[in-house]
Design an enzyme around this catalytic site. Structure first.
Site, PDB file in Angstrom:
ATOM      1  N   ASP A 279       0.867  -1.180   0.000  1.00  0.00           N
ATOM      2  CA  ASP A 279       0.000   0.000   0.000  1.00  0.00           C
ATOM      3  C   ASP A 279       0.904   1.231   0.000  1.00  0.00           C
ATOM      4  O   ASP A 279       2.130   1.119   0.003  1.00  0.00           O
ATOM      5  CB  ASP A 279      -0.937  -0.001   1.212  1.00  0.00           C
ATOM      6  CG  ASP A 279      -2.287   0.671   0.910  1.00  0.00           C
ATOM      7  OD1 ASP A 279      -2.271   1.748   0.279  1.00  0.00           O
ATOM      8  OD2 ASP A 279      -3.327   0.133   1.299  1.00  0.00           O
TER       9      ASP A 279
ATOM     10  N   PHE B 219      -0.944   0.658  -6.332  1.00  0.00           N
ATOM     11  CA  PHE B 219      -1.338  -0.398  -7.274  1.00  0.00           C
ATOM     12  C   PHE B 219      -1.525   0.134  -8.694  1.00  0.00           C
ATOM     13  O   PHE B 219      -1.793  -0.631  -9.611  1.00  0.00           O
ATOM     14  CB  PHE B 219      -2.572  -1.176  -6.803  1.00  0.00           C
ATOM     15  CG  PHE B 219      -3.726  -0.358  -6.274  1.00  0.00           C
ATOM     16  CD1 PHE B 219      -4.319   0.633  -7.032  1.00  0.00           C
ATOM     17  CD2 PHE B 219      -4.236  -0.622  -5.007  1.00  0.00           C
ATOM     18  CE1 PHE B 219      -5.397   1.356  -6.558  1.00  0.00           C
ATOM     19  CE2 PHE B 219      -5.315   0.100  -4.510  1.00  0.00           C
ATOM     20  CZ  PHE B 219      -5.892   1.102  -5.287  1.00  0.00           C
TER      21      PHE B 219
ATOM     22  N   HIS C   7     -13.984  -2.227  -7.047  1.00  0.00           N
ATOM     23  CA  HIS C   7     -15.279  -1.553  -7.160  1.00  0.00           C
ATOM     24  C   HIS C   7     -15.162  -0.034  -7.057  1.00  0.00           C
ATOM     25  O   HIS C   7     -16.097   0.681  -7.390  1.00  0.00           O
ATOM     26  CB  HIS C   7     -16.278  -2.117  -6.133  1.00  0.00           C
ATOM     27  CG  HIS C   7     -16.128  -1.583  -4.748  1.00  0.00           C
ATOM     28  ND1 HIS C   7     -17.193  -1.460  -3.890  1.00  0.00           N
ATOM     29  CD2 HIS C   7     -15.051  -1.140  -4.063  1.00  0.00           C
ATOM     30  CE1 HIS C   7     -16.784  -0.964  -2.737  1.00  0.00           C
ATOM     31  NE2 HIS C   7     -15.491  -0.771  -2.806  1.00  0.00           N
TER      32      HIS C   7
END
Length: 336
Positions: free
Chosen positions: A202, A228, A246
């Site tokens: 992250d 990412f 999503h």
């Protein structure tokens, strides 16, 4: 007799259309910490008003309305106590209180006021309301960012348990949680599967929090500061992305999936924890959550076929879908 008790359709409709008359009082009660005030026992409205710096008469009307929905109980005149529903949003780990505070926040309300704009244009109402994309706005508004992060953490803790129960992670040696935040999901997985090694990937400042949360598992876990949307570190034979795709458009998802593909070895596994929209008219939380994605971000909730096509375009093959005890499913894909 049953005909007399049947609720007329217009009344059923109005109950749905006026949902704000329940959701906003719930938000105010959560914001004031009413449930936490009542853990030692019932209190009078006057005492609650004193503790929460509110107007006694107005607070009574709020609690009376919530009590009619099973949230709090008026145990004696103008004295209220907890009910099982009121205990649900105590300020404790795993509580949905954080999500209540997020969905009821005025900044969130302003975005939803632009739902019509989103339907007319296909663009996020958040951008129209606040003048910039959602994640960019959060970077500049730390207080709201904290509200959002607490909501996601509280919600994820319950959902992560269902993911761990849904799949045995057989054949996996090293699992990287991409966009893994503070590592709550990976921690649960590593604690259950002692043979696994893992890693959290992250942004740099986020990973620092993961190091603390996973300190007890540091001998089996590595930490990488990376986005990412950029090149991902190698070293894992499987990746998991939990509630990541999503948030993003198909094109943005393809970038994320391509970076995962490039970092994984041949036959590497990719796991996606996501809502899957099923056909038909049955009630489904994912179909309602899709409205949130329409208003707030560029993402969407997707069908199984849409996930399959998205994965295939990035070099993955969808192998299986594992339902969980929660509304989400775990998708298993293989690097071709």
């Amino acid at each position: 007799m049953s005909d007399q008790l049947e609720v007329p359709l217009p009344i059923q409709f109005l109950k749905m259309a006026t949902g704000k008359m329940v959701s906003k009082p719930i938000y105010v009660a959560a914001k004031l910490g009413i449930s936490d005030q009542l853990t030692a026992g019932p209190l009078s409205v006057d005492e609650l008003a004193k503790r929460t710096h509110t107007h006694s008469g107005a607070l009574y009307r709020l609690l009376r309305a919530l009590a009619s929905c099973g949230i709090y109980a008026e145990v004696s005149p103008k004295t209220f106590g907890l009910t099982p529903l009121a205990e649900v949003f105590l300020d404790v780990p795993g509580s949905p209180r954080g999500m209540v505070l997020w969905f009821g926040d005025p900044a969130h309300d302003r975005a939803w006021e632009n739902l019509l704009y989103s339907v007319q244009t296909g663009k996020p109402g958040w951008d129209e309301a606040h003048g910039k994309p959602f994640f960019e706005y959060l970077k500049e508004n730390r207080e709201l960012s904290e509200v959002f992060n607490r909501a996601m953490t509280g919600n994820s803790q319950n959902l992560h348990n269902s993911i761990v129960e849904a799949y045995p992670f057989t054949g996996v040696h090293t699992l990287y949680d991409i966009g893994g935040g503070h590592g709550h999901l990976l921690k649960l997985i590593l604690e259950k599967h002692k043979q696994l090694k893992g890693g959290v990937v992250d942004l740099g400042h986020v990973v620092e929090g993961a190091k603390t949360a996973l300190a007890s598992l540091s001998d089996r876990c590595v930490f990488h500061g990376a986005s990412f949307f950029e090149k991902l570190p190698q070293g894992a034979d499987a990746h998991i992305l939990s509630f990541v795709l999503h948030d993003w458009s198909d094109e943005e998802c393809k970038t994320i999936l391509h970076n995962s593909y490039e970092a994984l070895p041949k036959n590497g596994k990719l796991f996606l924890a996501e809502n899957i929209i099923e056909p038909g008219n049955e009630p489904a939380f994912g179909k309602l959550l899709d409205m949130e994605m329409l208003v707030v971000a560029t993402g969407r909730e997707r069908t199984r076929q849409e996930f399959s096509e998205l994965l295939a375009s990035s070099g993955f093959e969808l192998k299986a879908v594992y339902p969980t005890k929660s509304p989400i499913s775990l998708i298993e894909a293989l690097k071709r």
